[in-house]
Design an enzyme around this catalytic site. Structure first.
Site, mmCIF file in Angstrom:
data_model
loop_
_atom_site.group_PDB
_atom_site.id
_atom_site.type_symbol
_atom_site.label_atom_id
_atom_site.label_comp_id
_atom_site.label_asym_id
_atom_site.label_seq_id
_atom_site.Cartn_x
_atom_site.Cartn_y
_atom_site.Cartn_z
ATOM 1 N N GLU A 1 -2.344 -5.161 -8.322
ATOM 2 C CA GLU A 1 -1.455 -4.528 -7.624
ATOM 3 C C GLU A 1 0.004 -4.432 -7.872
ATOM 4 O O GLU A 1 0.170 -2.978 -7.914
ATOM 5 C CB GLU A 1 -1.804 -4.761 -5.793
ATOM 6 C CG GLU A 1 -3.197 -4.721 -5.212
ATOM 7 C CD GLU A 1 -3.057 -5.311 -3.619
ATOM 8 O OE1 GLU A 1 -4.291 -4.967 -3.579
ATOM 9 O OE2 GLU A 1 -2.737 -5.122 -3.081
ATOM 10 N N HIS B 1 -23.839 15.061 0.190
ATOM 11 C CA HIS B 1 -23.521 15.674 -1.145
ATOM 12 C C HIS B 1 -22.901 16.995 -1.419
ATOM 13 O O HIS B 1 -22.346 17.184 -0.192
ATOM 14 C CB HIS B 1 -24.734 15.770 -1.447
ATOM 15 C CG HIS B 1 -25.147 16.641 -3.086
ATOM 16 N ND1 HIS B 1 -24.538 15.679 -3.961
ATOM 17 C CD2 HIS B 1 -25.052 17.095 -3.892
ATOM 18 C CE1 HIS B 1 -24.783 16.148 -5.093
ATOM 19 N NE2 HIS B 1 -24.466 17.513 -5.027
ATOM 20 N N GLY C 1 0.353 -18.386 9.086
ATOM 21 C CA GLY C 1 0.131 -17.413 7.882
ATOM 22 C C GLY C 1 0.776 -18.548 6.377
ATOM 23 O O GLY C 1 0.186 -19.944 6.165
ATOM 24 N N VAL D 1 -5.237 -10.672 -7.343
ATOM 25 C CA VAL D 1 -5.373 -9.932 -6.758
ATOM 26 C C VAL D 1 -3.928 -8.624 -6.343
ATOM 27 O O VAL D 1 -3.780 -7.917 -6.630
ATOM 28 C CB VAL D 1 -5.562 -9.399 -5.091
ATOM 29 C CG1 VAL D 1 -5.501 -8.492 -4.056
ATOM 30 C CG2 VAL D 1 -7.354 -9.981 -5.196
ATOM 31 N N ILE D 2 -2.480 -9.393 -6.119
ATOM 32 C CA ILE D 2 -1.681 -9.629 -5.904
ATOM 33 C C ILE D 2 -1.191 -9.034 -6.930
ATOM 34 O O ILE D 2 -0.195 -7.896 -7.413
ATOM 35 C CB ILE D 2 -0.466 -10.778 -5.642
ATOM 36 C CG1 ILE D 2 -1.175 -11.164 -3.442
ATOM 37 C CG2 ILE D 2 1.174 -10.246 -4.724
ATOM 38 C CD1 ILE D 2 -0.927 -12.281 -3.152
ATOM 39 N N GLU E 1 -2.341 -14.563 -17.827
ATOM 40 C CA GLU E 1 -2.963 -15.088 -16.959
ATOM 41 C C GLU E 1 -4.496 -16.637 -17.901
ATOM 42 O O GLU E 1 -4.850 -16.166 -18.367
ATOM 43 C CB GLU E 1 -4.433 -14.181 -16.930
ATOM 44 C CG GLU E 1 -5.802 -14.654 -16.204
ATOM 45 C CD GLU E 1 -5.553 -15.330 -14.940
ATOM 46 O OE1 GLU E 1 -6.235 -16.773 -14.304
ATOM 47 O OE2 GLU E 1 -4.791 -14.778 -13.785
ATOM 48 N N LYS F 1 1.064 -1.276 -0.055
ATOM 49 C CA LYS F 1 -0.140 -0.133 0.185
ATOM 50 C C LYS F 1 0.519 1.287 0.198
ATOM 51 O O LYS F 1 0.750 2.227 -0.155
ATOM 52 C CB LYS F 1 -0.668 0.041 0.554
ATOM 53 C CG LYS F 1 -2.034 -1.591 1.301
ATOM 54 C CD LYS F 1 -2.230 -1.179 0.026
ATOM 55 C CE LYS F 1 -2.810 -2.913 -0.469
ATOM 56 N NZ LYS F 1 -1.678 -3.559 -0.390
#
Length: 453
Positions: free
Chosen positions: A189, A446, A146, A185-186, A205, A51
Site C-alpha cells: 500500500e 448489469h 494493539g 499488505v502495508i 521481499e 486510505k
C-alpha cells in the site's frame, strides 16, 4: 476510588467498539488511552490515513496517466505534498472526533494515561503529560492495546530516512527512490502511494510471492499489475542491513543465488509486519500468562487465565485486522453479560487497498490442497466484464472455490476494481452456507463489477 464494571485498555477499533458495546449493555465502562487522541493505530497512523493517501495518489495517477484516454486534457500537473498530507490529517481528525462523540454519547469515562495492573482488579493510570496518577477498581478488564511495527534488530531506524509505516504517512516530499522491505499488505500500500506520485519504488521481499498469507494467485496477479506502474520487485531476497549516510540509504541483501546486492535510495521503509504491544501493562502483577510471539494467551471466550480479564485484537492470536478486533470487542462485551456470541474466524475477510484492490475470505486453494479436500474452482476475469471494460479497470479476476460434492462455497479470492466492497457478497453468502449455484442464480445488476462473482 472510581469503580467500573468494565475497563478497556486501548482505544483502537477493538477497544472503542468493546467500550461502546459494554455501555450499550448497561455496564459502567471506562476507556484508558495513553495518547491524547482516540482511535489507536487504525485511525491515527494506519487504516484511515493510508486510505486517504491512497485515494489522493490515485487521483493524481489517473489525471497523469489515464485521463487522456478518456478525452480529458490536463497540463502542468503538480503534486503538493503539504496539501495532501494536511488533507490526510483532516480526515484523521474527523474520524477521531467521531469517536470522542461516541464516548460522550454512551457515557463512557475516558481516562488519558498509561494504564497498568496493580492486581487483577485494580489499574493505575499514569498521565503522560503532568498531573497525578489515579487508581481505579474494575470487575472486568479488556486488553486492546494493539500492535506496533516489527523492528529488524540489525537495522537502526532513525524515523527520518529509515522509517516505519507511521513516518511514511507524513513524508512531505515525493521520494526519488523508496526501498520497501516487505511485500505484505502495508509495504504494498505504501509502495503504491509513492509510485503513483512519481517515485521510483523497489520492493525487497524475503518470500517468493507477494501477500504470502493470501491465495497465491492473487499475489502473482498483483505483482504483474503493480509492475505496470513502475514498482520493481526483488523476490526471495534476504535483507541483511540498511545504513544511512546523509540523505542516502543503502540496503544490502542476498539474492536467490546467495550473492550480495545493494539498493540505494533516499528513503527505506521497513514493513515486515507488526508485533503485539503490551509494554507497561505490568501483566505479571495480574498473573496473566503469555504465549509465543509476545501474544497474550486466551481461551475460546478470549478470556485470559485470570477470570474477568480478556484480551482482543492484535495482542491475541489471529490476523491483525481492525475488523477482526471489532468483532472480538463485541464478542467479549456480550460474553461478560452472559450472552452466547459467536465468531467464525474463517469468514473474516482480508483486504489489500492497492489498485486493483485485493481481498479473500475462507480457504485458499493451497489450504484445500493441503487438506486433501475435493473442490471445484471457477474464475472470471475482469477483462470480460462490460462494466470493467467501460471504466478501464480490466486487470484481475474473481475466483470461487466450492466443495466438489455439496457445492458449498469454501473460499472466494478477488483482485480487481472495488474488491474491498465486493468481498462482502462472498462473506454474506458463506455465512449462510450458500452453494456456488445459489450465488450464480442471484440477479446481479448489469453492468456492475459484482457480476464477476
Amino acid at each position: 476510588m472510581n469503580q467500573y464494571d468494565v475497563t478497556v485498555i486501548g482505544s483502537g477499533p477493538g477497544g472503542y467498539v468493546a467500550a461502546i458495546r459494554c455501555a450499550q449493555l448497561g455496564l459502567k465502562t471506562a476507556l484508558i488511552e495513553k495518547y491524547p487522541t482516540l482511535g489507536g493505530t487504525c485511525l491515527n497512523v494506519g487504516c484511515i490515513p493510508s486510505k486517504a493517501l491512497l485515494d489522493s495518489s490515485e487521483h493524481y495517477h489517473n489525471a497523469h496517466s489515464v485521463f487522456a484516454e478518456h478525452g480529458i486534457g490536463l497540463e502542468n500537473l503538480t503534486v503538493d505534498m503539504n496539501r495532501m498530507i494536511d488533507r490526510k490529517a483532516g480526515v484523521v481528525k474527523a474520524n477521531v472526533d467521531g469517536i470522542v462523540y461516541l464516548m460522550k454519547k454512551n457515557k463512557i469515562d475516558v481516562l488519558t494515561g498509561v494504564g497498568s495492573f496493580v492486581d487483577k482488579t485494580h489499574i493505575i493510570i499514569a498521565p503522560t503529560e503532568g498531573g497525578e496518577a489515579q487508581t481505579i477498581e474494575t470487575k472486568n478488564v479488556i486488553i486492546a492495546t494493539g500492535s506496533k511495527p516489527t523492528v529488524l534488530p540489525f537495522i537502526a531506524q532513525d524515523k527520518e530516512r529509515i522509517i516505519t509505516s507511521t513516518e511514511a504517512l507524513n513524508i512531505r516530499e515525493v521520494p526519488k527512490h523508496m526501498v520497501v522491505i516487505g511485500g505484505g499488505v502495508i509495504g504494498l500500500e505504501m509502495a503504491s502511494i509513492y509510485a503513483r506520485l512519481g517515485a521510483k519504488v523497489s520492493v525487497v521481499e524475503f518470500m517468493d510471492s507477494l501477500i504470502p498469507t493470501m491465495d497465491r494467485g492473487l499475489g502473482k496477479e498483483l505483482k504483474r499489475v503493480l509492475g505496470k506502474i513502475g514498482i520493481e520487485f526483488f523476490m526471495s531476497h534476504k535483507v541483511t542491513g540498511a545504513t544511512r549516510a546523509g540523505d542516502v540509504v543503502t540496503v544490502t541483501a542476498t539474492n536467490p543465488k546467495k550473492e550480495e546486492v545493494t539498493f540505494e535510495g533516499d528513503y527505506c521503509l521497513v514493513a515486515v509486519g507488526r508485533a503485539p504491544y503490551t509494554a507497561a501493562l505490568n501483566l505479571e502483577a495480574a498473573g496473566i500468562e503469555m504465549e509465543e510471539r509476545g501474544r497474550i494467551k486466551v481461551d475460546a471466550h478470549l478470556q485470559t487465565n485470570v477470570p474477568g480479564i480478556y484480551a482482543i485484537g492484535d495482542v491475541v492470536r489471529g490476523a491483525m485486522l481492525a475488523h477482526k478486533a471489532e468483532e472480538e470487542g463485541m464478542f467479549v462485551a456480550e460474553t461478560i453479560v452472559g450472552q452466547k456470541p459467536h465468531i467464525n474466524y474463517l469468514l473474516i475477510p482480508g483486504v489489500v487497498y492497492t489498485w486493483p484492490e485485493v481481498a479473500g475470505v475462507g480457504y485458499t486453494e493451497e489450504q484445500l490442497k493441503e487438506q486433501g479436500k475435493a473442490y471445484k474452482v471457477g474464475s472470471f476475469p475482469f477483462k470480460a466484464s462490460g462494466r470493467a471494460r467501460a471504466s478501464g479497470d480490466t486487470d484481475g479476476f474473481v475466483k470461487v472455490l466450492a466443495d466438489k460434492t455439496t457445492d458449498e462455497i469454501l473460499g472466494v479470492h478477488m483482485i480487481g476494481p472495488r474488491i474491498a466492497d465486493l468481498i462482502a457478497e462472498a462473506v454474506t453468502a458463506m455465512e449462510f452456507r450458500a452453494s456456488a449455484e445459489d450465488v450464480a442464480r442471484m440477479s446481479h445488476a448489469h453492468p456492475t463489477y459484482a457480476e464477476a462473482m
